[in-house]
Design a protein around this motif. Structure first.
Motif, PDB file in Angstrom:
ATOM      1  N   PRO A  53       1.039  -1.062   0.154  1.00  0.00           N
ATOM      2  CA  PRO A  53      -0.141  -0.206   0.049  1.00  0.00           C
ATOM      3  C   PRO A  53       1.080   1.721  -0.207  1.00  0.00           C
ATOM      4  CG  PRO A  53      -1.149  -1.474   2.015  1.00  0.00           C
ATOM      5  CD  PRO A  53       0.506  -2.067   0.986  1.00  0.00           C
ATOM      6  N   VAL A  54       1.941   1.098   0.697  1.00  0.00           N
ATOM      7  CA  VAL A  54       2.676   2.308   0.502  1.00  0.00           C
ATOM      8  C   VAL A  54       3.734   2.625  -0.381  1.00  0.00           C
ATOM      9  CG1 VAL A  54       4.916   3.668   1.794  1.00  0.00           C
ATOM     10  CG2 VAL A  54       2.664   2.402   3.248  1.00  0.00           C
ATOM     11  N   VAL A  55       4.226   1.447  -1.067  1.00  0.00           N
ATOM     12  CA  VAL A  55       4.867   1.611  -2.744  1.00  0.00           C
ATOM     13  C   VAL A  55       3.503   1.556  -3.641  1.00  0.00           C
ATOM     14  CG1 VAL A  55       5.387   0.164  -4.532  1.00  0.00           C
ATOM     15  CG2 VAL A  55       6.540  -0.309  -2.210  1.00  0.00           C
ATOM     16  N   SER A  56       2.065   1.885  -3.737  1.00  0.00           N
ATOM     17  CA  SER A  56       1.378   2.310  -4.306  1.00  0.00           C
ATOM     18  C   SER A  56       1.146   3.384  -4.325  1.00  0.00           C
ATOM     19  CB  SER A  56       0.203   1.302  -4.092  1.00  0.00           C
ATOM     20  OG  SER A  56       0.337   0.424  -4.521  1.00  0.00           O
ATOM     21  N   PHE A  57       1.402   4.452  -2.467  1.00  0.00           N
ATOM     22  CA  PHE A  57       1.023   5.415  -2.333  1.00  0.00           C
ATOM     23  C   PHE A  57       2.363   5.999  -3.283  1.00  0.00           C
ATOM     24  CE2 PHE A  57       1.288   9.318  -0.335  1.00  0.00           C
ATOM     25  CZ  PHE A  57       0.427   9.815  -0.383  1.00  0.00           C
ATOM     26  N   VAL A  58       2.855   6.082  -2.737  1.00  0.00           N
ATOM     27  CA  VAL A  58       4.909   6.701  -3.445  1.00  0.00           C
ATOM     28  C   VAL A  58       4.850   6.538  -5.282  1.00  0.00           C
ATOM     29  CG1 VAL A  58       7.060   6.425  -3.516  1.00  0.00           C
ATOM     30  CG2 VAL A  58       6.092   6.260  -1.331  1.00  0.00           C
ATOM     31  N   LEU A  59       4.099   5.555  -5.497  1.00  0.00           N
ATOM     32  CA  LEU A  59       3.738   6.041  -7.394  1.00  0.00           C
ATOM     33  C   LEU A  59       3.063   6.086  -7.851  1.00  0.00           C
ATOM     34  CD1 LEU A  59       3.994   1.959  -7.924  1.00  0.00           C
ATOM     35  CD2 LEU A  59       6.504   3.487  -8.328  1.00  0.00           C
ATOM     36  N   ALA A  60       1.803   5.958  -7.233  1.00  0.00           N
ATOM     37  CA  ALA A  60       1.044   7.746  -7.478  1.00  0.00           C
ATOM     38  C   ALA A  60       1.184   9.164  -6.959  1.00  0.00           C
ATOM     39  CB  ALA A  60      -0.388   7.094  -6.496  1.00  0.00           C
ATOM     40  N   ASN A  66       5.727  15.347  -8.329  1.00  0.00           N
ATOM     41  CA  ASN A  66       6.502  15.053  -6.908  1.00  0.00           C
ATOM     42  C   ASN A  66       7.568  14.871  -8.284  1.00  0.00           C
ATOM     43  OD1 ASN A  66       4.984  16.458  -5.115  1.00  0.00           O
ATOM     44  ND2 ASN A  66       3.149  14.429  -5.862  1.00  0.00           N
ATOM     45  N   ASP A  67       8.536  14.972  -7.488  1.00  0.00           N
ATOM     46  CA  ASP A  67       9.979  14.588  -7.652  1.00  0.00           C
ATOM     47  C   ASP A  67       9.705  13.508  -5.981  1.00  0.00           C
ATOM     48  OD1 ASP A  67      10.818  14.802 -10.206  1.00  0.00           O
ATOM     49  OD2 ASP A  67      11.952  16.730  -9.274  1.00  0.00           O
ATOM     50  N   ILE A  68      10.644  12.956  -5.920  1.00  0.00           N
ATOM     51  CA  ILE A  68      10.782  12.238  -4.614  1.00  0.00           C
ATOM     52  C   ILE A  68      12.603  12.044  -4.143  1.00  0.00           C
ATOM     53  CG2 ILE A  68       8.961  10.439  -4.436  1.00  0.00           C
ATOM     54  CD1 ILE A  68      10.494   8.366  -4.928  1.00  0.00           C
TER      55      ILE A  68
END
Length: 169
Positions: A53-60, A66-68
């Motif tokens: 779920p967190v990986v998916s949130f980061v991808l979204a 956004n840059d990360i």
């Protein structure tokens, strides 16, 4: 101009505690008492399962203007394992900042354009907030950080874990 989202790795994107448990290390207290040599060769990082779920949130979020920057307390000499893990799990190729034992707030003090962070550690959240007062914090939900205010991200389950909600005391 894109804004920057800081992204922690361990117990945020990668289930490092799951690997510690497999090694017989008690993760019931935070921080877990981990012998230094566990971190040395990088295998613990390579073998960690993604927290989907967190990986998916980061991808979204990455795809939403956004840059990360990955911000981690992992030892610098394990960068190779981090890069392999990120690639293997389809995460964006982005800069990795290692804290080298410093509080995360101190490491990002001079960065501009930072609007948010995904971080699980209560003391690192405090450190980031002390330097970047208006920082939007997204907190992967674990028992050890439930008393910290912020946007909660589910760490297990299906698609319903993608979207944050405001909780905490």
């Amino acid at each position: 101009m894109k804004k920057i989202l800081l992204v922690d790795l361990d117990n945020t994107l990668a289930d490092t505690n799951g690997q510690l448990k497999k090694m017989g290390i008690d993760t019931g207290s935070y921080p877990a008492p981990v012998p230094e040599e566990v971190w040395n060769d990088g295998r613990i990082f390579l073998n960690a399962e993604p927290i989907l779920p967190v990986v998916s949130f980061v991808l979204a979020m990455y795809g939403f203007r956004n840059d990360i920057i990955y911000l981690t307390a992992r030892p610098e000499h394990t960068r190779w394992a981090t890069e392999i893990w990120l690639y293997k799990h389809g995460l964006p190729d982005a800069p990795i900042l290692h804290t080298e034992g410093k509080p995360k707030g101190e490491v990002v003090r001079g960065l501009t354009g930072v609007w948010g962070a995904i971080e699980d550690s209560p003391h690192e959240i405090t450190s980031l907030r002390s330097v970047k007062r208006n920082l939007e914090i997204f907190i992967p939900d674990w028992p050890y950080n439930r008393n910290v205010k912020g946007n909660r991200l589910k760490t297990g389950g299906a698609i319903h874990g993608l979207y944050p909600s405001k909780t905490g005391s």
